[in-house]
Design an enzyme around this catalytic site. Structure first.
Site, PDB file in Angstrom:
ATOM      1  N   TRP B 336       2.231  -4.925   2.231  1.00 28.85           N
ATOM      2  CA  TRP B 336       1.090  -4.086   1.615  1.00 28.85           C
ATOM      3  C   TRP B 336      -0.106  -5.173   1.178  1.00 28.85           C
ATOM      4  O   TRP B 336      -1.260  -4.915   0.969  1.00 28.85           O
ATOM      5  CB  TRP B 336       1.776  -3.109   0.797  1.00 28.85           C
ATOM      6  CG  TRP B 336       0.858  -2.295  -0.151  1.00 28.85           C
ATOM      7  CD1 TRP B 336       0.099  -0.931   0.212  1.00 28.85           C
ATOM      8  CD2 TRP B 336       0.050  -2.610  -1.374  1.00 28.85           C
ATOM      9  NE1 TRP B 336      -0.725  -0.692  -0.660  1.00 28.85           N
ATOM     10  CE2 TRP B 336      -0.875  -1.452  -1.570  1.00 28.85           C
ATOM     11  CE3 TRP B 336      -0.125  -3.860  -2.367  1.00 28.85           C
ATOM     12  CZ2 TRP B 336      -1.723  -1.623  -2.932  1.00 28.85           C
ATOM     13  CZ3 TRP B 336      -1.011  -3.825  -3.063  1.00 28.85           C
ATOM     14  CH2 TRP B 336      -1.670  -2.663  -3.503  1.00 28.85           C
ATOM     15  N   HIS B 337       0.411  -5.980   0.562  1.00 26.35           N
ATOM     16  CA  HIS B 337      -0.542  -7.030  -0.172  1.00 26.35           C
ATOM     17  C   HIS B 337      -1.450  -7.676   0.814  1.00 26.35           C
ATOM     18  O   HIS B 337      -2.541  -7.782   0.289  1.00 26.35           O
ATOM     19  CB  HIS B 337       0.184  -8.006  -1.061  1.00 26.35           C
ATOM     20  CG  HIS B 337       0.685  -7.444  -2.574  1.00 26.35           C
ATOM     21  ND1 HIS B 337       1.892  -7.015  -2.464  1.00 26.35           N
ATOM     22  CD2 HIS B 337       0.027  -7.653  -3.558  1.00 26.35           C
ATOM     23  CE1 HIS B 337       2.207  -6.669  -3.558  1.00 26.35           C
ATOM     24  NE2 HIS B 337       0.803  -6.870  -4.529  1.00 26.35           N
ATOM     25  N   GLY B 338      -0.978  -8.024   2.141  1.00 24.85           N
ATOM     26  CA  GLY B 338      -1.970  -8.413   2.912  1.00 24.85           C
ATOM     27  C   GLY B 338      -1.408  -8.762   4.039  1.00 24.85           C
ATOM     28  O   GLY B 338      -0.103  -9.010   4.376  1.00 24.85           O
ATOM     29  N   PHE B 491      -6.710  -6.744  -1.611  1.00 25.63           N
ATOM     30  CA  PHE B 491      -5.540  -5.632  -0.869  1.00 25.63           C
ATOM     31  C   PHE B 491      -6.155  -4.262  -0.771  1.00 25.63           C
ATOM     32  O   PHE B 491      -5.105  -3.688  -0.242  1.00 25.63           O
ATOM     33  CB  PHE B 491      -4.445  -5.845  -1.855  1.00 25.63           C
ATOM     34  CG  PHE B 491      -4.151  -7.297  -2.212  1.00 25.63           C
ATOM     35  CD1 PHE B 491      -3.633  -7.528  -3.493  1.00 25.63           C
ATOM     36  CD2 PHE B 491      -4.354  -8.202  -1.409  1.00 25.63           C
ATOM     37  CE1 PHE B 491      -3.448  -8.856  -3.810  1.00 25.63           C
ATOM     38  CE2 PHE B 491      -4.036  -9.709  -1.888  1.00 25.63           C
ATOM     39  CZ  PHE B 491      -3.525  -9.794  -3.007  1.00 25.63           C
TER      40      PHE B 491
END
Lengths: 324, 491
Positions: B336-338, B491
């Protein structure tokens, strides 16, 4: 008064008071660097002049050698090496009016990767503006001139750190009113004995390789404010019929080989962009000198040492190609 | 529009002024919606259509889900909603990453084909608002929430500008009732309470925003050069330099993200809306599980409620299921962060920590209540170990290059006890070091003394103004003239 209104009033007052104090501090804080430059440029510098700009990367340039080379070829110019440690294009832009007032014939500017480092700034990528874009206040405000110490408001951190450093040096006795200069006509260099001694090979090595590349990210042309400042500087100089020569400063070749490909691409694109926009050649000296006994570290040639006189001679030749 | 720019300050003041002047509740909420869309459009330009698409999709799908009796049809509609939102997120955020992996695989097998990249710009806030609308639809599907009656109410929930770009991820169950506060009759058309500025909210909100600006602009932005210097190319760095960098990054990312959250929560509070906190002194967590109850709470609770618990519900007695469920949950948190392997590694490491901790607690119950962990020494050791391991995982969060990452991890764990370079780094970044230490001290004081923000907001006006003046001056005097984005905007 309604309590919420009272709170709002006090919050606004706090904002007004703090901004006022800040502007007051910025107006009275001696901008030592600016004052130093103002003092130099206020002098009566006779004759035709050539100024050299750059950071500590141009310390090895001996203006007397360059002057002599030019005189030998029949050009009676006095060369001043006005390089200054960590003094980038944004800082140069603050003193541009002083520079122009001296009416130099040529300004020679040494640049490098480090000139355009981001230093930790984090800039997000914005989408292309396919729809009409609202005006950004920052752009509007940048056109407003506030009659305070010129440029300090662009970078208050610089002013604060300089003031604190100056105060600290005065307290510890490190501050020198008239520091020793390595050469004549180098008003912003401070002579340091160690910089004239070549580094030993082992000091330039790490785990069998030469100095590991360390640096910061370089933002591309459209996001790099130092690059924008450099172009604005060149435009201002050109407007006043001052010739500009850009060259890339020498670096240890092994270090250059470790520069990430993406950074190399961005840096080269900057050089190409400069050549296209200003219709001049950028002289690429960054990988020209490879001998090992001429470096004090990976990005600085030894100065005040005849072993690096060739650097000054090469710059003289470059100047001659432009002024002929 | 970033919070730390003059544009936001002027925009926010304008919105507040407009709401203060226009007392009719219908127009107040239209001002908020209009302001929120303008806020988003300012930075995202044409990508606002994605926000609008997500809003329209889930508003109407949730209504149909609520009114449908047929279970199969409910499920199908939910799947369409999930597909729409996750499809958006997947396409804009992960398509180039997927193409890169495909091309690398192709190169490995000497296949000549290479798919060109889309080179899409990541739409601001997409990871946040898609999760927000997904949670809304799922809550309606589960029957725990009635859908919004009006599109404008739902649009405001999705686009509410204080939290739109980087969270906290709002739950409709927490936010919509605040919008519906004065609804007595569900059929009533008056569907938004009038926004009244209560003094306590205004003072606390401004204090929160001030704390947020100080954390971000004074601390985080001035520690960033130290972090950047160490991690741009850490190959050859000493262990203590890497550890220093990890600690500095931990302070930077916390100052940056919690600073943003404080500004968001403060702005919402001034407008009369309570947004749940996103952080609760995470660097004093005594275990990996406790860390995620204190760090980015809105994301971890979202993953727990909508992914992890449904996943392991039927097999919750199985230790293996719990462990695998946690690994998957944190793998997705990392992703999800990247769209990069370093974030996936970050997620896997955190999943491993939480998984192992949870399994040990389950399988070795005597440790859970062991007296040692209740002593002061036990608490200190628990915190020290938890944070040392957490900061280790932050290396993966910060460093994108795999060679750099593995080198740094090795140096972090296998300490070489060299100090020459570390001392040089400290000497050349005195300001960053001083700020880092100051932040840690203030954070410790806040942990010991309780909620500092509330204490400051309860000061009498003289001291409160003094606090604000000091904070603003500190920010201005160390401001380098370039407003930088928040880390979580990426993000």
């Amino acid at each position: 008064m309604n309590s919420a209104k009272k709170t709002t009033f006090f919050a606004c007052s706090a904002l007004v008071v703090s901004v006022s104090i800040f502007l007051f501090i910025m107006s009275v804080v001696p901008d030592y660097v600016y004052l130093e430059h103002k003092e130099f440029y206020s002098q009566d510098l006779p004759g035709e002049k050539i100024f050299i700009f750059g950071t500590s990367h141009v310390y090895a340039l001996n203006p007397m050698i360059i002057t002599d080379e030019l005189i030998e070829k029949g050009y009676n110019y006095t060369v001043y090496n006005l390089g200054q440690g960590s003094f980038d294009a944004e800082e140069r832009l603050r003193t541009i009016d002083f520079v122009i007032s001296q009416e130099p014939k040529v300004v020679v500017y040494g640049i490098a990767y480090q000139t355009f480092y981001s230093h930790g700034r984090n800039i997000a990528e914005n989408p292309p503006e396919s729809f009409p874009s609202p005006t950004k206040l920052v752009d509007l405000l940048s056109t407003v001139q506030i009659p305070l110490n010129t440029g300090l408001l662009d970078n208050p951190k610089f002013a604060t750190i300089n003031t604190v450093n100056h105060f600290y040096q005065k307290q510890t006795g490190e501050f020198q009113e008239e520091p020793e200069r390595p050469y004549p006509n180098t008003p912003f260099f401070v002579y340091t004995p160690y910089s004239e001694i070549p580094a030993e090979q082992k000091d330039l090595e790490n785990d069998g390789k030469f100095v590991n590349y360390k640096g910061h990210e370089i933002y591309p042309i459209d996001k790099n404010r130092t690059y924008e400042a450099l172009k604005e500087l060149i435009r201002s100089l050109h407007e006043h019929d001052i010739e500009v020569i850009i060259f890339t400063t020498p670096h240890l070749k092994n270090w250059l080989e470790q520069v990430p490909a993406q950074q190399e691409k961005i840096f080269n694109s900057m050089l190409d962009d400069l050549e296209n926009e200003f219709n001049f050649e950028v002289f690429r000296l960054h990988d020209k000198y490879d001998s090992i006994d001429i470096w004090t570290d990976h990005e600085h040639l030894i100065d005040h040492n005849e072993k690096t006189d060739f650097f000054s001679e090469d710059i003289a030749k470059i100047i001659l190609t432009r002024i002929r | 529009m970033i919070f730390t720019s003059i544009d936001f300050i002027v925009f926010f003041v304008f919105v507040l002024a407009a709401i203060a002047i226009i007392k009719h509740r219908k127009f107040q909420h239209l001002i908020l919606i209009g302001g929120s869309y303008y806020f988003f459009y300012f930075s995202s330009n044409y990508l606002i259509v994605l926000l609008i698409f997500s809003t329209i999709l889930d508003f109407y799908l949730a209504k149909i889900i609520y009114n449908t009796e047929n279970v199969f049809r409910k499920k199908l509609l939910l799947i369409i909603s999930l597909g729409g939102n996750l499809g958006l997120l997947g396409f804009f955020k992960y398509s180039d990453f997927a193409i890169l992996q495909f091309n690398l695989l192709g190169n490995y097998f000497d296949l000549a084909t290479a798919i060109p990249y889309y080179e899409l710009v990541l739409p601001l806030g997409i990871s946040f608002y898609t999760f927000q609308t997904i949670s809304y639809t799922i809550d309606v599907y589960r029957g725990s929430l009635k859908p919004s009656k009006t599109f404008s109410e739902f649009a405001l929930f999705v686009a509410f500008f204080p939290q739109l770009i980087a969270g906290p991820i709002l739950r409709a169950k927490e936010f919509l009732p605040q919008l519906r506060e004065k609804i007595q009759d569900y059929e009533s058309k008056k569907n938004l309470r009038q926004i009244i500025f209560h003094n306590s909210n205004v003072k606390l909100g401004i204090t929160l925003m001030a704390f947020g600006f100080i954390k971000k602009m004074f601390f985080a932005d001035n520690i960033a050069p130290l972090v950047d210097d160490i991690f741009f190319n850490p190959i050859g760095a000493e262990s203590f330099t890497v550890i220093l960098g990890a600690f500095a990054f931990a302070v930077q990312v916390y100052g940056d993200f919690s600073g943003y959250t404080d500004i968001a929560i403060g702005a919402a509070l001034i407008l009369g809306f309570k947004i749940p906190p996103n952080f609760n002194k995470p660097y004093f967590a005594k275990s990996p599980a406790a860390f995620w109850n204190r760090w980015h709470i809105s994301l971890s609770s979202w993953v727990r409620d909508y992914l992890y618990l449904p996943l392991i519900f039927k097999k919750r007695k199985s230790t293996l299921s719990i462990f695998l469920g946690l690994m998957l949950a944190f793998f997705l948190i990392g992703l999800w962060h990247g769209a990069d392997w370093n974030f996936i590694i970050f997620g896997i490491i955190q999943g491993f920590y939480v998984g192992i901790y949870t399994v040990i607690r389950k399988e070795v119950p005597f440790l859970r209540n062991h007296f040692f962990f209740k002593t002061k020494l036990g608490t200190i050791i628990s915190i020290a170990i938890t944070q040392y391991l957490t900061f280790f995982s932050f290396l993966a969060f910060r460093i994108h290059d795999m060679d750099h990452l593995f080198y740094s991890m090795q140096k972090y764990l296998l300490i070489d006890f060299q100090t020459v370079e570390t001392i040089a780094v400290i000497q050349s970044h005195k300001i960053s070091i001083i700020l880092m230490i100051s932040f840690m001290v203030i954070h410790f004081i806040s942990f010991k003394k309780g909620n500092l923000i509330e204490k400051f907001s309860n000061l009498n006006y003289f001291y409160w103004v003094l606090f604000l003046v000091t904070g603003i001056l500190l920010i201005l005097l160390l401001y380098d003239g370039n407003p930088t984005d928040f880390i979580y905007f990426k993000f």
